[in-house]
Design a protein around this motif. Structure first.
Motif, mmCIF file in Angstrom:
data_model
loop_
_atom_site.group_PDB
_atom_site.id
_atom_site.type_symbol
_atom_site.label_atom_id
_atom_site.label_comp_id
_atom_site.label_asym_id
_atom_site.label_seq_id
_atom_site.Cartn_x
_atom_site.Cartn_y
_atom_site.Cartn_z
ATOM 1 N N ASP A 9 0.819 -1.215 0.000
ATOM 2 C CA ASP A 9 0.000 0.000 0.000
ATOM 3 C C ASP A 9 0.852 1.264 0.000
ATOM 4 O OD1 ASP A 9 -2.350 -1.422 -0.058
ATOM 5 O OD2 ASP A 9 -2.598 -1.410 2.127
ATOM 6 N N GLU A 10 1.933 1.257 0.746
ATOM 7 C CA GLU A 10 2.788 2.436 0.841
ATOM 8 C C GLU A 10 3.347 2.818 -0.545
ATOM 9 O OE1 GLU A 10 7.154 3.276 2.600
ATOM 10 O OE2 GLU A 10 5.703 2.505 4.056
ATOM 11 N N ALA A 12 2.075 1.798 -3.498
ATOM 12 C CA ALA A 12 0.939 2.152 -4.357
ATOM 13 C C ALA A 12 0.510 3.587 -4.103
ATOM 14 C CB ALA A 12 -0.220 1.200 -4.116
ATOM 15 N N ASN A 13 0.507 4.006 -2.848
ATOM 16 C CA ASN A 13 0.149 5.395 -2.522
ATOM 17 C C ASN A 13 1.171 6.371 -3.089
ATOM 18 O OD1 ASN A 13 -2.178 4.625 -1.181
ATOM 19 N ND2 ASN A 13 -1.156 4.496 0.804
ATOM 20 N N GLN A 14 2.449 6.038 -2.987
ATOM 21 C CA GLN A 14 3.492 6.904 -3.533
ATOM 22 C C GLN A 14 3.361 7.035 -5.045
ATOM 23 O OE1 GLN A 14 7.099 5.034 -2.206
ATOM 24 N NE2 GLN A 14 7.209 6.274 -0.342
ATOM 25 N N LEU A 15 3.006 5.940 -5.689
ATOM 26 C CA LEU A 15 2.850 5.950 -7.143
ATOM 27 C C LEU A 15 1.488 6.475 -7.575
ATOM 28 C CD1 LEU A 15 4.461 2.490 -7.947
ATOM 29 C CD2 LEU A 15 5.504 4.747 -8.158
ATOM 30 N N GLN A 16 0.645 6.771 -6.620
ATOM 31 C CA GLN A 16 -0.714 7.258 -6.861
ATOM 32 C C GLN A 16 -1.492 6.294 -7.761
ATOM 33 O OE1 GLN A 16 -0.159 11.244 -8.354
ATOM 34 N NE2 GLN A 16 0.368 12.028 -6.335
ATOM 35 N N LEU A 17 -1.375 5.013 -7.449
ATOM 36 C CA LEU A 17 -2.077 3.991 -8.214
ATOM 37 C C LEU A 17 -3.504 3.847 -7.715
ATOM 38 C CD1 LEU A 17 0.706 1.254 -8.324
ATOM 39 C CD2 LEU A 17 0.110 2.898 -10.107
ATOM 40 N N LYS A 18 -4.420 3.845 -8.637
ATOM 41 C CA LYS A 18 -5.829 3.648 -8.310
ATOM 42 C C LYS A 18 -6.240 2.289 -8.852
ATOM 43 C CE LYS A 18 -6.978 8.547 -8.346
ATOM 44 N NZ LYS A 18 -5.646 9.096 -8.404
ATOM 45 N N SER A 19 -6.855 1.498 -8.000
ATOM 46 C CA SER A 19 -7.196 0.131 -8.396
ATOM 47 C C SER A 19 -8.119 0.086 -9.608
ATOM 48 C CB SER A 19 -7.815 -0.622 -7.224
ATOM 49 O OG SER A 19 -9.005 0.014 -6.802
#
Length: 89
Positions: A9-10, A12-19
């Motif tokens: 999650d950390e 993914a949040n840094q990469l600003q990934l949206k599921s």
């Protein structure tokens, strides 16, 4: 085929990934990479990504910097073919 990728999650949040769009983005990256390697052609790119026109396909490939795999040998062959045609005139 279905593939599952786990991303912390950390990160993914840094990469600003949206599921909602990550699956399609990963598919785009795989398709662009295979096009760059010469393993698939533009028609297959269009089919795999459901583009409505070849122009949409070319725009995608340009955006992804996935240019035609064109080597110096290809250039030499094309140049020789042009010289052959011109010498016949």
């Amino acid at each position: 085929m279905q593939i599952t990728i786990e991303i912390p999650d950390e990160i993914a949040n840094q990469l600003q990934l949206k599921s909602a769009n990550i699956s399609s983005r990963i598919l785009e990256l795989i398709v662009a990479d295979n096009y760059r390697k010469g393993q698939i052609g533009a028609a297959q790119v269009r089919q795999m990504l459901n583009f409505s026109s070849r122009w949409e396909t070319y725009e995608f490939l340009k955006r992804e910097k996935a240019y035609l795999p064109y080597t110096e040998d290809d250039l030499e062959q094309d140049s020789q073919a042009i010289r052959n045609v011109l010498s016949q005139e």
